[in-house]
Design a protein around this motif. Sequence first.
Motif, PDB file in Angstrom:
ATOM      1  N   ASN A   1      13.102  13.419   3.613  1.00 46.28           N
ATOM      2  CA  ASN A   1      14.226  14.293   3.259  1.00 46.28           C
ATOM      3  C   ASN A   1      14.637  15.123   4.464  1.00 46.28           C
ATOM      4  OD1 ASN A   1      14.163  13.559   0.443  1.00 46.28           O
ATOM      5  ND2 ASN A   1      12.272  14.717   0.328  1.00 46.28           N
ATOM      6  N   THR A   2      15.942  15.251   4.646  1.00 43.11           N
ATOM      7  CA  THR A   2      16.491  16.121   5.688  1.00 43.11           C
ATOM      8  C   THR A   2      17.539  17.015   5.022  1.00 43.11           C
ATOM      9  OG1 THR A   2      18.343  14.672   6.274  1.00 43.11           O
ATOM     10  CG2 THR A   2      16.243  14.249   7.387  1.00 43.11           C
ATOM     11  N   LYS A   3      18.065  17.943   5.763  1.00 42.23           N
ATOM     12  CA  LYS A   3      19.130  18.795   5.225  1.00 42.23           C
ATOM     13  C   LYS A   3      20.354  17.965   4.859  1.00 42.23           C
ATOM     14  CE  LYS A   3      17.662  22.957   7.569  1.00 42.23           C
ATOM     15  NZ  LYS A   3      17.942  23.971   8.559  1.00 42.23           N
ATOM     16  N   ALA A   4      20.542  16.860   5.555  1.00 39.55           N
ATOM     17  CA  ALA A   4      21.690  15.992   5.302  1.00 39.55           C
ATOM     18  C   ALA A   4      21.432  15.005   4.152  1.00 39.55           C
ATOM     19  CB  ALA A   4      22.038  15.218   6.566  1.00 39.55           C
ATOM     20  N   GLY A   5      20.233  14.993   3.620  1.00 40.75           N
ATOM     21  CA  GLY A   5      19.911  14.080   2.517  1.00 40.75           C
ATOM     22  C   GLY A   5      18.715  13.194   2.835  1.00 40.75           C
ATOM     23  N   LYS A   6      18.503  12.223   1.984  1.00 36.30           N
ATOM     24  CA  LYS A   6      17.361  11.317   2.131  1.00 36.30           C
ATOM     25  C   LYS A   6      17.659  10.264   3.193  1.00 36.30           C
ATOM     26  CE  LYS A   6      14.804  10.403  -1.395  1.00 36.30           C
ATOM     27  NZ  LYS A   6      14.195   9.932  -2.632  1.00 36.30           N
ATOM     28  N   LYS A   7      16.712  10.029   4.058  1.00 38.80           N
ATOM     29  CA  LYS A   7      16.817   9.016   5.118  1.00 38.80           C
ATOM     30  C   LYS A   7      15.656   8.043   4.949  1.00 38.80           C
ATOM     31  CE  LYS A   7      19.991  11.290   7.554  1.00 38.80           C
ATOM     32  NZ  LYS A   7      21.281  10.838   7.858  1.00 38.80           N
TER      33      LYS A   7
ATOM     34  N   TRP B   1       0.853  -1.186   0.000  1.00 38.31           N
ATOM     35  CA  TRP B   1       0.000   0.000   0.000  1.00 38.31           C
ATOM     36  C   TRP B   1       0.891   1.240   0.000  1.00 38.31           C
ATOM     37  CZ3 TRP B   1      -5.076  -0.773  -0.607  1.00 38.31           C
ATOM     38  CH2 TRP B   1      -5.587  -2.039  -0.306  1.00 38.31           C
ATOM     39  N   GLN B   2       0.654   2.140  -0.947  1.00 31.39           N
ATOM     40  CA  GLN B   2       1.419   3.384  -1.092  1.00 31.39           C
ATOM     41  C   GLN B   2       0.602   4.532  -0.496  1.00 31.39           C
ATOM     42  OE1 GLN B   2       4.524   3.702  -2.995  1.00 31.39           O
ATOM     43  NE2 GLN B   2       4.577   5.678  -2.004  1.00 31.39           N
ATOM     44  N   ALA B   3       1.185   5.272   0.436  1.00 34.48           N
ATOM     45  CA  ALA B   3       0.473   6.393   1.055  1.00 34.48           C
ATOM     46  C   ALA B   3       0.207   7.486   0.033  1.00 34.48           C
ATOM     47  CB  ALA B   3       1.279   6.966   2.217  1.00 34.48           C
ATOM     48  N   ILE B   4      -0.947   8.101   0.138  1.00 32.25           N
ATOM     49  CA  ILE B   4      -1.280   9.269  -0.673  1.00 32.25           C
ATOM     50  C   ILE B   4      -0.788  10.479   0.121  1.00 32.25           C
ATOM     51  CG2 ILE B   4      -3.136  10.632  -1.689  1.00 32.25           C
ATOM     52  CD1 ILE B   4      -4.733   7.957  -1.873  1.00 32.25           C
ATOM     53  N   ILE B   5       0.288  11.100  -0.356  1.00 34.38           N
ATOM     54  CA  ILE B   5       0.903  12.233   0.336  1.00 34.38           C
ATOM     55  C   ILE B   5       0.398  13.500  -0.338  1.00 34.38           C
ATOM     56  CG2 ILE B   5       3.073  13.340   0.961  1.00 34.38           C
ATOM     57  CD1 ILE B   5       4.336  10.493   0.847  1.00 34.38           C
ATOM     58  N   LYS B   6      -0.314  14.330   0.426  1.00 33.01           N
ATOM     59  CA  LYS B   6      -1.014  15.478  -0.151  1.00 33.01           C
ATOM     60  C   LYS B   6      -0.227  16.783  -0.113  1.00 33.01           C
ATOM     61  CE  LYS B   6      -5.393  13.344   0.656  1.00 33.01           C
ATOM     62  NZ  LYS B   6      -6.702  13.345   1.122  1.00 33.01           N
ATOM     63  N   ASP B   7       0.936  16.798   0.504  1.00 33.39           N
ATOM     64  CA  ASP B   7       1.726  18.038   0.511  1.00 33.39           C
ATOM     65  C   ASP B   7       3.163  17.725   0.124  1.00 33.39           C
ATOM     66  OD1 ASP B   7       2.994  16.940   2.717  1.00 33.39           O
ATOM     67  OD2 ASP B   7       1.960  18.184   4.158  1.00 33.39           O
ATOM     68  N   ASN B   8       3.975  18.734   0.010  1.00 32.06           N
ATOM     69  CA  ASN B   8       5.378  18.555  -0.358  1.00 32.06           C
ATOM     70  C   ASN B   8       6.273  18.625   0.872  1.00 32.06           C
ATOM     71  OD1 ASN B   8       4.802  18.283  -3.074  1.00 32.06           O
ATOM     72  ND2 ASN B   8       4.898  20.487  -3.442  1.00 32.06           N
ATOM     73  N   GLY B   9       5.829  18.024   1.945  1.00 26.41           N
ATOM     74  CA  GLY B   9       6.609  18.029   3.173  1.00 26.41           C
ATOM     75  C   GLY B   9       7.816  17.116   3.071  1.00 26.41           C
ATOM     76  N   PRO B  10       8.421  16.802   4.204  1.00 29.32           N
ATOM     77  CA  PRO B  10       9.656  16.017   4.186  1.00 29.32           C
ATOM     78  C   PRO B  10       9.462  14.544   3.789  1.00 29.32           C
ATOM     79  CG  PRO B  10       8.958  16.439   6.430  1.00 29.32           C
ATOM     80  CD  PRO B  10       8.053  17.235   5.539  1.00 29.32           C
TER      81      PRO B  10
END
Length: 144
Positions: free
Chosen positions: A63-69, A34-43
């Motif tokens: 996403n963080t300042k240090a990159g993708k986690k 199941w893939q979440a429906i993400i409605k904003d461009n948050g982290p």
Amino acid sequence: MKQTLLISFLLIISITTLGEKKKTTSDLLCTGEWQAIIKDNGPISKLTLSFTKTQQNYYLEYNTKAGKKNYSKISDYYLSETPDTTFTKKKVGKVTEGKYIIAQKDGVYEIITLTSTTLKIKKIDGAILEYKKKEKDADNTSKK
């Protein structure tokens, strides 16, 4: 002749429908990722959920300042008709129908909508999560 044809047609439909097994809550949950429906461009860039008969598998990319986690968690769960406040290990994998997902590590989720392509759940504290069935990648590979 028309009446005979109509009766034959209805009889075939009835037999076909009776032969189909109704899918249980567990069957629907366990049929893929199941893939979440993400409605904003948050982290959060990716959130998936999958189930076996006894475990809930949660995967998150953000996403963080240090990159993708990423973060993943596997938790035992069971289905219940009531929002159990205490996790009962002996119920894991025993019930195939239920209105609630009781997860050992995550708590209680009410199933609002569950079809072969849509899952909408509400955490008892109020957060609502909506998922759609993840489509197979073009090269038939998927990351879990």
